[in-house]
Design an enzyme around this catalytic site. Structure first.
Site, PDB file in Angstrom:
ATOM      1  CB  CYS A  38       6.328   0.476   6.452  1.00  0.00           C
ATOM      2  SG  CYS A  38       7.151   0.550   4.859  1.00  0.00           S
ATOM      3  CG  HIS A  39       3.228  -3.665   2.928  1.00  0.00           C
ATOM      4  ND1 HIS A  39       4.512  -4.111   3.147  1.00  0.00           N
ATOM      5  CD2 HIS A  39       2.435  -4.778   2.966  1.00  0.00           C
ATOM      6  CE1 HIS A  39       4.502  -5.428   3.293  1.00  0.00           C
ATOM      7  NE2 HIS A  39       3.250  -5.849   3.194  1.00  0.00           N
TER       8      HIS A  39
ATOM      9  CD  GLU B 281       1.284  -8.906   3.121  1.00  0.00           C
ATOM     10  OE1 GLU B 281       0.596  -8.592   4.120  1.00  0.00           O
ATOM     11  OE2 GLU B 281       2.451  -8.508   2.947  1.00  0.00           O
TER      12      GLU B 281
ATOM     13  CE1 TYR C 294       1.697   5.203   9.774  1.00  0.00           C
ATOM     14  CE2 TYR C 294      -0.646   5.356   9.283  1.00  0.00           C
ATOM     15  CZ  TYR C 294       0.665   5.289   8.852  1.00  0.00           C
ATOM     16  OH  TYR C 294       0.943   5.305   7.511  1.00  0.00           O
TER      17      TYR C 294
ATOM     18  CG  ASN D 171      10.909   0.293   6.697  1.00  0.00           C
ATOM     19  OD1 ASN D 171      11.949  -0.196   7.123  1.00  0.00           O
ATOM     20  ND2 ASN D 171       9.957  -0.436   6.131  1.00  0.00           N
TER      21      ASN D 171
END
Length: 204
Positions: free
Chosen positions: A169-170, A197, A138, A161
């Site tokens: 946002c993850h 990912e 953040y 979001n």
């Protein structure tokens, strides 16, 4: 049988959240995609996406991803170009996130505004600069916006979001760990997306 159970589970439509302001006043339509995470609902006009999110009464307790479930647009024959792009984007993402540089992100209406509000700028900066397999804190995202004192405001933007997964946002985490997802109710989804990912160091 598994697909039938998924259909029964996701037949419960979550209460509609307060509609976020978008860059246009065009009428929107709703579209649904099957995905490894369940049913993804997209609301969009012909110009771009308005909202994107998982459908149903989903929580950490009942989250049951199915990696063998392919992406499929449900019950729509004639769709705008932005939804066709959305389908290609989801198929590529869930097949192999490493190939995301080969597909175009679907247009998002709110990004088309000439003057973006702070939250909108946070979302766009995140979507434009933090790719699959990457995470950002953040604080680092606030720094990237040249506003290092806005850490809490960045967190608020993540909680609100309207286009999850596409605006990733993850990928925003705390310095000390995973950070929250959907106010802490969908930590398993955040971990699954990061693992998908290639990021395996976090757990809920």
């Amino acid at each position: 049988m598994q697909l039938l159970k998924a259909k029964a589970f996701f037949s419960k439509v979550a209460p509609k959240a307060k509609k976020p302001k978008t860059a246009c006043q065009l009428p929107e339509s709703e579209y649904r995609f099957w995905s490894p995470l369940g049913c993804i609902t997209v609301r969009a006009c012909e110009s771009g996406l308005h909202t994107t999110g998982l459908q149903g009464d989903l929580s950490d307790e009942n989250f049951a991803p199915n990696p063998n479930q392919g992406v499929k647009l449900l019950g729509s024959n004639k769709v705008p170009q932005v939804i066709k792009k959305c389908e290609i984007w989801f198929r590529t993402y869930f097949d192999d996130p490493k190939n995301m540089n080969t597909v175009e992100r679907p247009d998002i209406c709110v990004f088309k505004k000439s003057n973006l509000a702070f939250r909108e700028l946070v979302w766009k900066t995140l979507a434009d600069t933090v790719g699959p397999g990457e995470v950002i804190t953040y604080g680092a995202l606030a720094d990237r916006l040249k506003n290092p004192g806005a850490v809490r405001a960045v967190g608020s933007a993540m909680r609100n979001n309207p286009n999850g997964i596409i605006v990733p946002c993850h990928r925003v985490v705390r310095t000390s760990g995973l950070g929250l997802y959907h106010g802490g109710t969908l930590q398993s989804v955040k971990v699954w997306l990061l693992n998908h990912e290639g990021i395996t160091k976090y757990s809920k």
